[in-house]
Write an enzyme that holds these catalytic residues in place. Structure first.
Site, short mmCIF file in Angstrom:
data_model
loop_
_atom_site.label_atom_id
_atom_site.label_comp_id
_atom_site.label_asym_id
_atom_site.label_seq_id
_atom_site.Cartn_x
_atom_site.Cartn_y
_atom_site.Cartn_z
N ASP A 30 0.48 -1.42 -0.17
CA ASP A 30 0.12 -0.15 0.23
C ASP A 30 0.95 1.06 0.29
O ASP A 30 1.82 1.23 0.96
CB ASP A 30 -0.37 0.42 1.64
CG ASP A 30 -2.28 1.05 0.94
OD1 ASP A 30 -2.03 1.87 1.17
OD2 ASP A 30 -3.48 1.34 1.19
N ASN A 88 -12.49 -2.79 2.43
CA ASN A 88 -13.80 -2.02 2.29
C ASN A 88 -15.04 -1.50 1.78
O ASN A 88 -14.42 -1.64 0.69
CB ASN A 88 -13.26 -0.51 2.51
CG ASN A 88 -11.87 -0.38 3.97
OD1 ASN A 88 -11.99 -0.70 4.61
ND2 ASN A 88 -11.44 0.07 3.45
N GLY A 94 -15.62 2.79 4.08
CA GLY A 94 -13.89 3.45 3.54
C GLY A 94 -13.44 2.92 1.78
O GLY A 94 -11.95 3.33 2.24
N GLN A 95 -14.43 2.29 1.48
CA GLN A 95 -14.23 1.87 -0.13
C GLN A 95 -13.94 3.63 -0.76
O GLN A 95 -14.60 4.18 -0.93
CB GLN A 95 -14.67 1.08 -0.79
CG GLN A 95 -14.16 0.61 -1.92
CD GLN A 95 -15.31 -0.29 -3.22
OE1 GLN A 95 -16.07 -0.69 -2.13
NE2 GLN A 95 -14.30 -1.39 -3.99
N HIS A 101 -10.68 -5.34 -3.20
CA HIS A 101 -9.27 -5.66 -2.94
C HIS A 101 -9.16 -5.71 -1.21
O HIS A 101 -10.29 -5.54 -0.67
CB HIS A 101 -8.38 -4.17 -2.99
CG HIS A 101 -9.15 -3.37 -2.35
ND1 HIS A 101 -10.03 -2.47 -3.15
CD2 HIS A 101 -8.57 -2.53 -1.04
CE1 HIS A 101 -9.69 -0.93 -2.11
NE2 HIS A 101 -9.21 -1.00 -1.39
N HIS A 103 -6.83 -5.57 2.33
CA HIS A 103 -6.11 -5.00 2.64
C HIS A 103 -5.05 -6.01 3.59
O HIS A 103 -6.27 -6.56 5.04
CB HIS A 103 -6.28 -3.96 3.62
CG HIS A 103 -6.54 -2.92 3.16
ND1 HIS A 103 -5.91 -1.60 3.38
CD2 HIS A 103 -8.17 -2.78 2.49
CE1 HIS A 103 -6.72 -0.34 2.20
NE2 HIS A 103 -8.49 -1.07 2.00
#
Length: 115
Positions: A30, A88, A94-95, A101, A103
């Site tokens: 990230d 998310n 919070g996307q 994807h 995390h």
């Protein structure tokens, strides 16, 4: 999807700090890590979010959770003490990138609730 940043990363049109890749999945560090280990695991197939998953995606999701994430956790050295996997979904979830994807976060104690 032509304008999706994660599709472009998976296609190697945008550089990333790649940590894993196979025919179905790409994983990379990230850009704004929230933990000492913070990797994004993405399907190469464009899927907008968890809510867009279909029956045909079952094997892909199983591959991510049964094969890829455990292997990454071990390779990145967070398997023994633990790690968190987050997906998310939607604006309030919070996307920020409309491509499914996960995390993978580790290397420090995770707080609950996450915030």
């Amino acid at each position: 999807m032509a304008d999706c940043v994660f599709c472009k990363i998976a296609a190697k049109e945008i550089p990333s700090n790649l940590v894993y890749e196979d025919e179905q999945v790409t994983a990379f560090k990230d850009l704004e890590p929230q933990a000492p280990v913070h990797v994004l695991v993405i399907p190469k197939k464009h899927i907008e979010s968890v809510l867009a998953l279909s029956d045909e995606d079952r094997a892909l999701v199983a591959h991510i959770f049964v094969d890829v994430i455990p292997q990454l956790a071990k390779t990145l050295g967070v398997d023994a003490k633990g790690f968190r996997v987050v997906a998310n979904t939607g604006e309030e979830g919070g996307q920020t990138v409309k491509h499914l994807h996960f995390h993978l976060l580790g290397g420090r104690s995770m707080q609950w609730p996450p915030g």
